[in-house]
Design a protein around this motif. Structure first.
Motif, PDB file in Angstrom:
ATOM      1  N   ARG A  59       0.815  -1.216   0.000  1.00 40.84           N
ATOM      2  CA  ARG A  59       0.000   0.000   0.000  1.00 40.84           C
ATOM      3  C   ARG A  59       0.848   1.264   0.000  1.00 40.84           C
ATOM      4  NH1 ARG A  59      -0.370   2.297   5.042  1.00 40.84           N
ATOM      5  NH2 ARG A  59       0.317   0.947   6.739  1.00 40.84           N
ATOM      6  N   ASP A  64      -2.697   3.936  -2.655  1.00 40.58           N
ATOM      7  CA  ASP A  64      -3.233   3.639  -1.319  1.00 40.58           C
ATOM      8  C   ASP A  64      -2.334   4.138  -0.190  1.00 40.58           C
ATOM      9  OD1 ASP A  64      -5.552   2.161  -2.172  1.00 40.58           O
ATOM     10  OD2 ASP A  64      -4.209   0.505  -2.682  1.00 40.58           O
ATOM     11  N   ARG A  67      -3.843   5.569   2.928  1.00 38.85           N
ATOM     12  CA  ARG A  67      -4.912   4.815   3.579  1.00 38.85           C
ATOM     13  C   ARG A  67      -4.357   4.026   4.762  1.00 38.85           C
ATOM     14  NH1 ARG A  67      -8.007   1.383  -0.729  1.00 38.85           N
ATOM     15  NH2 ARG A  67      -9.440   1.151   1.010  1.00 38.85           N
ATOM     16  N   TRP A  94     -12.037   5.348  -0.017  1.00 32.84           N
ATOM     17  CA  TRP A  94     -11.393   5.439  -1.331  1.00 32.84           C
ATOM     18  C   TRP A  94     -11.579   6.835  -1.935  1.00 32.84           C
ATOM     19  CZ3 TRP A  94      -8.279   2.623  -4.478  1.00 32.84           C
ATOM     20  CH2 TRP A  94      -8.220   3.003  -5.815  1.00 32.84           C
ATOM     21  N   VAL A  98      -8.093   8.517  -1.513  1.00 31.62           N
ATOM     22  CA  VAL A  98      -7.363   8.280  -2.763  1.00 31.62           C
ATOM     23  C   VAL A  98      -7.740   9.317  -3.819  1.00 31.62           C
ATOM     24  CG1 VAL A  98      -6.948   6.648  -4.646  1.00 31.62           C
ATOM     25  CG2 VAL A  98      -7.089   5.820  -2.286  1.00 31.62           C
ATOM     26  N   VAL A 124      -6.160  -2.947   2.171  1.00 29.22           N
ATOM     27  CA  VAL A 124      -4.784  -2.575   1.832  1.00 29.22           C
ATOM     28  C   VAL A 124      -3.842  -2.935   2.975  1.00 29.22           C
ATOM     29  CG1 VAL A 124      -5.479  -0.731   0.255  1.00 29.22           C
ATOM     30  CG2 VAL A 124      -5.102  -0.184   2.656  1.00 29.22           C
TER      31      VAL A 124
END
Length: 165
Positions: A59, A64, A67, A94, A98, A124
């Protein structure tokens, strides 16, 4: 090579038990809402002593990177309950983390992703975080796979898992 089987990656429906010497899931598990069920079904379709090859992105080396890691408790909740119950929160994370959307744009994007069931990275991990998950699953859910080999390689982790004999 010709394709032999087309099926759902979580359930592997239509694939007979213990029918393969090895199975490969390369950059698939992170897209699944119930990764534990996928791992169980990979074990199910692999013959005793057979191997499962997994590759997952790190990740930290992808979109990602901001996250938080998916906790073991989270994937166990998805497995034991209803993974669909987590879907909205996954899409919300997300879109806001992201895609960096907010307000009405974020709400519209979340609705679109939900309506199309778009396969984002629902879960992730870093390679170490996913290895910890794999270490917990035999005891937590009776997963019949153990780590035979692990290698962190660039932007991904690679595991060879062996099915119990």
């Amino acid at each position: 090579a010709p394709v032999d089987v087309v099926t759902d990656a979580t359930t592997l429906q239509g694939v007979a038990d213990a029918s393969y010497d090895f199975a490969i899931a390369s950059h698939v598990v992170e897209h699944l809402e119930d990764p534990i069920r996928c791992l169980q079904n990979l074990a199910r379709v692999t013959r005793p002593g057979g191997c499962v090859f997994l590759a997952l992105p790190d990740r930290r080396a992808t979109f990602d990177k901001d996250r938080p890691p998916t906790s073991i408790a989270h994937v166990l909740r998805d497995y034991c309950g209803n993974a669909a119950a987590s879907r909205h929160a996954h899409y919300e994370e997300w879109v806001t983390v992201v895609e960096r959307l907010s307000g009405a744009a974020a709400a519209a994007r979340i609705q679109h992703l939900e309506s199309t069931r778009y396969p984002i990275h629902f879960h992730v991990w870093t390679p170490g975080e996913f290895s910890s998950l794999l270490d917990e699953l035999p005891g937590a859910v009776g997963l019949a796979l153990t780590v035979d080999l692990f290698k962190a390689h660039g932007a991904e982790g690679i595991w060879v898992l062996r099915r119990a004999v």
